[in-house]
Design a protein around this motif. Structure first.
Motif, PDB file in Angstrom:
ATOM      1  N   ALA A   1       2.226   1.646  -3.435  1.00 15.10           N
ATOM      2  CA  ALA A   1       1.402   2.047  -4.527  1.00 15.10           C
ATOM      3  C   ALA A   1       1.171   3.646  -4.295  1.00 15.10           C
ATOM      4  O   ALA A   1       0.867   4.356  -5.144  1.00 15.10           O
ATOM      5  CB  ALA A   1       0.269   1.355  -4.577  1.00 15.10           C
ATOM      6  N   GLN A   2       0.816   4.252  -2.981  1.00 17.67           N
ATOM      7  CA  GLN A   2       0.474   5.268  -2.784  1.00 17.67           C
ATOM      8  C   GLN A   2       1.598   6.401  -3.197  1.00 17.67           C
ATOM      9  O   GLN A   2       1.242   7.437  -3.757  1.00 17.67           O
ATOM     10  CB  GLN A   2       0.344   5.586  -1.327  1.00 17.67           C
TER      11      GLN A   2
ATOM     12  N   GLU B   1      -5.699  -6.428   2.669  1.00 19.00           N
ATOM     13  CA  GLU B   1      -4.289  -5.602   3.218  1.00 19.00           C
ATOM     14  C   GLU B   1      -3.260  -6.256   2.550  1.00 19.00           C
ATOM     15  O   GLU B   1      -2.779  -7.450   2.889  1.00 19.00           O
ATOM     16  CB  GLU B   1      -4.333  -5.680   4.804  1.00 19.00           C
TER      17      GLU B   1
ATOM     18  N   TRP C   1     -11.939  -0.650  -5.539  1.00 22.24           N
ATOM     19  CA  TRP C   1     -11.013  -0.509  -6.662  1.00 22.24           C
ATOM     20  C   TRP C   1     -11.395   0.925  -7.355  1.00 22.24           C
ATOM     21  O   TRP C   1     -12.434   1.320  -7.160  1.00 22.24           O
ATOM     22  CB  TRP C   1     -11.287  -1.623  -7.794  1.00 22.24           C
TER      23      TRP C   1
ATOM     24  N   ARG D   1      -7.826  -3.131  -4.661  1.00 20.83           N
ATOM     25  CA  ARG D   1      -7.333  -3.554  -3.108  1.00 20.83           C
ATOM     26  C   ARG D   1      -7.942  -4.690  -2.680  1.00 20.83           C
ATOM     27  O   ARG D   1      -9.180  -4.534  -2.247  1.00 20.83           O
ATOM     28  CB  ARG D   1      -7.378  -2.443  -2.091  1.00 20.83           C
TER      29      ARG D   1
ATOM     30  N   VAL E   1      -4.306   6.063  -3.341  1.00 26.55           N
ATOM     31  CA  VAL E   1      -4.490   4.637  -2.786  1.00 26.55           C
ATOM     32  C   VAL E   1      -4.740   4.486  -1.518  1.00 26.55           C
ATOM     33  O   VAL E   1      -5.614   3.338  -1.094  1.00 26.55           O
ATOM     34  CB  VAL E   1      -3.232   3.994  -3.204  1.00 26.55           C
ATOM     35  N   ALA E   2      -4.610   5.556  -0.630  1.00 28.16           N
ATOM     36  CA  ALA E   2      -4.956   5.375   0.776  1.00 28.16           C
ATOM     37  C   ALA E   2      -6.362   5.392   1.034  1.00 28.16           C
ATOM     38  O   ALA E   2      -6.736   4.874   1.953  1.00 28.16           O
ATOM     39  CB  ALA E   2      -4.033   6.423   1.649  1.00 28.16           C
TER      40      ALA E   2
ATOM     41  N   PHE F   1      -2.713  -5.960  -3.817  1.00 28.95           N
ATOM     42  CA  PHE F   1      -3.369  -5.213  -4.801  1.00 28.95           C
ATOM     43  C   PHE F   1      -3.067  -5.976  -6.177  1.00 28.95           C
ATOM     44  O   PHE F   1      -2.245  -6.594  -6.491  1.00 28.95           O
ATOM     45  CB  PHE F   1      -2.500  -3.868  -4.959  1.00 28.95           C
TER      46      PHE F   1
ATOM     47  N   ALA G   1       1.007  -0.999  -0.189  1.00 24.07           N
ATOM     48  CA  ALA G   1      -0.049  -0.175   0.031  1.00 24.07           C
ATOM     49  C   ALA G   1       0.830   1.167   0.051  1.00 24.07           C
ATOM     50  O   ALA G   1       0.568   2.354  -0.789  1.00 24.07           O
ATOM     51  CB  ALA G   1      -1.047  -0.048   1.260  1.00 24.07           C
ATOM     52  N   LYS G   2       1.860   1.075   0.830  1.00 29.57           N
ATOM     53  CA  LYS G   2       2.882   2.413   0.801  1.00 29.57           C
ATOM     54  C   LYS G   2       3.502   2.644  -0.461  1.00 29.57           C
ATOM     55  O   LYS G   2       3.682   3.869  -0.989  1.00 29.57           O
ATOM     56  CB  LYS G   2       3.933   2.168   2.029  1.00 29.57           C
TER      57      LYS G   2
ATOM     58  N   ASP H   1     -10.088  -2.616   1.847  1.00 36.21           N
ATOM     59  CA  ASP H   1     -10.260  -3.873   1.200  1.00 36.21           C
ATOM     60  C   ASP H   1     -11.534  -4.265   0.312  1.00 36.21           C
ATOM     61  O   ASP H   1     -12.738  -3.497   0.882  1.00 36.21           O
ATOM     62  CB  ASP H   1     -10.353  -4.842   2.410  1.00 36.21           C
TER      63      ASP H   1
END
Length: 292
Positions: A32-33, A71, A48, A68, A40-41, A74, A29-30, A45
């Protein structure tokens, strides 16, 4: 996870140009953001939205649906991009992150010109084989997309149905971009219509160009839908009232002959007469409802 597999009233057909790239790990996630142009944040779950990856100069390398699943997991659903090549490019920015980036070689993407059975809006549905269903409907009608992880269950090809799918993408303002030629900014592709990028989060590649265009006012170029009987090939020059205006970025044949295309042209409040390679074309109205 839901156990029910899709049993569509309309037949499934293959979307062979679509590929799936998986990001997995504690830092997915980090990563992708920090890399992608959407927020993204803001995804929970099972949700999309549209997103993309840009060059440092703000040009779109790849446009995709970002899913997503849970957790640390992705999927990038890529309509046109080379999943392997994109994975290699993204891996250069992993550094010490706890993250794997890998194409899902066994994934097969199918479409259906009918309503989704379990998914709705930006909420995806997990299927029994580990795949997903997405609601791809918009103002032009209902559509459902399936990612299956069992290669043996793939439907046969249907060129007419696949072309109808691409036509719906273009009519809703979702450009189908040729891989390997990043040329256009998100604003030039009018991707605000799809809520595909943000200027309200921290830095990501190309963010400075995107934010500057946004805060300085209206973009100088925009996306238009063109319809005509000419070949309308990608890269063809477009003129407006006999003056150079832009070029075609996507094109698809339509039933009965002719083609529909998306073009990036000079933005104007007027309604000029467009032509492609000297042949007049009609201007269509972009449909809404595909933003997620």
């Amino acid at each position: 996870m839901q156990d029910k597999s899709p049993q569509p009233s309309q037949p499934l057909f293959a979307l062979p140009a679509h590929r799936v790239l998986q990001l997995s790990g504690p830092d997915a996630a980090k990563f992708a953001q920090a890399q992608f142009m959407s927020d993204v944040a803001g995804l929970a779950d099972g949700q999309w939205h549209w997103s993309g990856w840009l060059t440092p100069k703000g040009r779109v390398v790849a446009l995709f649906a970002l899913l997503r699943l849970e957790e640390g997991l992705f999927w990038l659903l890529l309509p046109d991009a080379d999943a392997g090549a994109l994975a290699e490019q993204l891996r250069r920015f992993v550094f010490r992150s706890k993250l794997k980036i890998e194409p899902l070689a066994d994934a097969r993407v199918h479409g259906r010109l009918g309503p989704a059975e379990q998914a709705g809006g930006n909420r995806l549905a997990r299927l029994a084989d580990g795949g997903v269903e997405l609601d791809m409907g918009g103002d032009g009608g209902r559509r459902a997309l399936y990612v299956a992880l069992d290669p043996g269950s793939s439907p046969g090809p249907n060129a007419d149905a696949a072309a109808a799918w691409t036509l719906a993408d273009l009519q809703h303002g979702l450009p189908r971009l040729a891989w390997g030629t990043p040329q256009w900014t998100p604003q030039q592709l009018s991707l605000e219509r799809l809520d595909a990028f943000t200027v309200r989060k921290g830095c990501y590649p190309g963010q400075e160009i995107v934010a500057r265009t946004h805060f300085l006012g209206k973009a100088k170029r925009r996306l238009v839908l063109l319809e005509g009987g000419a070949a309308l090939s990608i890269g063809d020059p477009v003129s407006a009232d006999d003056a150079p205006a832009g070029e075609l970025v996507s094109s698809v044949p339509v039933p009965g002959g002719g083609r529909t295309a998306l073009a990036v042209v000079q933005a104007t409040d007027a309604a000029p007469g467009y032509a492609v390679r000297g042949s007049p074309v009609r201007t269509g109205e972009l449909l809404g409802g595909l933003a997620r």
